[in-house]
Design an enzyme around this catalytic site. Structure first.
Site, PDB file in Angstrom:
ATOM      1  N   HIS A 129      38.645  38.987  -2.758  1.00 48.99           N
ATOM      2  CA  HIS A 129      39.108  40.314  -3.136  1.00 48.99           C
ATOM      3  C   HIS A 129      39.840  41.027  -2.004  1.00 48.99           C
ATOM      4  O   HIS A 129      39.706  40.670  -0.834  1.00 48.99           O
ATOM      5  CB  HIS A 129      37.931  41.175  -3.600  1.00 48.99           C
ATOM      6  CG  HIS A 129      36.944  41.479  -2.491  1.00 48.99           C
ATOM      7  ND1 HIS A 129      35.849  40.705  -2.232  1.00 48.99           N
ATOM      8  CD2 HIS A 129      36.919  42.478  -1.574  1.00 48.99           C
ATOM      9  CE1 HIS A 129      35.173  41.202  -1.213  1.00 48.99           C
ATOM     10  NE2 HIS A 129      35.808  42.284  -0.784  1.00 48.99           N
ATOM     11  N   HIS A 236      43.412  43.009   3.545  1.00 52.38           N
ATOM     12  CA  HIS A 236      43.145  41.605   3.836  1.00 52.38           C
ATOM     13  C   HIS A 236      42.245  40.981   2.779  1.00 52.38           C
ATOM     14  O   HIS A 236      41.632  41.684   1.966  1.00 52.38           O
ATOM     15  CB  HIS A 236      42.484  41.462   5.211  1.00 52.38           C
ATOM     16  CG  HIS A 236      41.169  42.172   5.299  1.00 52.38           C
ATOM     17  ND1 HIS A 236      41.050  43.487   5.741  1.00 52.38           N
ATOM     18  CD2 HIS A 236      39.897  41.769   5.002  1.00 52.38           C
ATOM     19  CE1 HIS A 236      39.774  43.852   5.703  1.00 52.38           C
ATOM     20  NE2 HIS A 236      39.062  42.820   5.261  1.00 52.38           N
TER      21      HIS A 236
END
EC number: 3.1.4.-
Length: 291
Positions: A129, A236
């Site tokens: 995610h 990220h």
């Protein structure tokens, strides 16, 4: 256990399909289908089983690889997280596994052991995610009002589905510095949708007294700011973690792992996930003609 909800079209197909007769030829002839040809699971299936079983209400690091609970379990508190979810394909998993294997060769020793986030201890694939919020806590009475606010703001934003690409490899810690994560830094999407989604998440949570992610404040007026801040460098995808902070030398080596195939990864997002407690809501982004 909740029942799986299928779309109306799926229900109609099941009702209209006549019962299949089984004859001797069917029994004697091997089926042409195989596990490799099975259709993919509905997206809602992953949301239904998005959380693991709670085996302890106290912080017991021995139950989860030495990790410590960031948010203590308190009755009436609901851990909440807003994020974009990615289930890598088979080819994408191969690229990610290669990255982790190379990192394991660089970091040696039990204390600096890398733990992959690609699969569970039982071998099941785990979703990755991009976070759009901190791990925050909502009170029971705040759950539905927050979800209504967030969903309404998101669906009126006209943010359409989009792709992101990987820019580089990096090593970051959580805010408590209890874990260090090996991450894929992402490039700024052409429509800047990551920053837009971050502002919506921060503002929505700010209304309920929750701290923002990356930003120092979460003011509703920021939604209309002509020149909002760019937080692309912070977005990220974590692919592995370690309890031990890597040395400067090891950090440089980890960041220097160069894989040409890494640049081929293109991650598509068409919804935003809001996880409150063990319940996951999938909020679709506005449809576009390009997909």
């Amino acid at each position: 256990m909740a029942l799986v909800q299928y779309s109306d079209s799926e229900s109609e197909l099941e009702q209209e399909a006549p019962p299949r007769k089984i004859n001797k030829l069917d029994q004697d002839t091997p089926s042409r289908s195989s596990p490799n040809t099975l259709p993919p699971l509905p997206a809602a299936f992953h949301d239904l089983y998005a959380s693991s079983i709670r085996v302890s209400v106290r912080d017991d690091p021995s139950l989860h690889g030495g990790r410590k609970r960031v948010i203590p379990h308190v009755e009436g508190n609901w851990p909440t997280h807003i994020y974009l979810e990615w289930y890598p394909s088979k080819d994408e998993l191969e690229i990610l596994r290669d990255i982790i294997i190379r990192a394991e060769k660089i970091l040696q020793g039990e204390e600096s052991k890398i733990h992959s986030l690609l699969h569970s201890d039982l071998g099941a694939q785990l979703p990755l995610h991009v976070s759009l919020s901190r791990p925050v806590v909502l009170r029971t009475e705040q759950r539905q009002p927050f979800l209504d606010t967030f969903q309404r703001t998101l669906q009126t934003s006209d943010i359409s589905p989009f792709d992101i690409q990987i820019g580089s490899l990096d090593w970051v810690s959580n805010s408590e510095k209890t874990r260090w994560f090996y991450v894929l830094r992402v490039k700024r999407p052409s429509q800047d949708h990551l920053n837009q989604l971050l502002r919506i998440s921060n503002v929505s949570l700010g209304i309920f007294g929750q701290p923002p992610l990356y930003e120092s404040t979460a003011n509703p007026s920021e939604l209309d700011t002509k020149k909002p801040k760019d937080y692309t460098e912070y977005f990220h995808v974590s692919v592995a973690w370690s309890l031990q902070e890597p040395s400067v030398r090891d950090r440089d080596k980890l960041e220097s792992i160069a894989l040409q195939r890494l640049a081929t990864l293109k991650i598509y997002f068409d919804s935003v996930k809001a996880k409150i407690g063990n319940h996951v809501s999938s909020i679709p982004l506005a449809r576009s003609s390009s997909h």
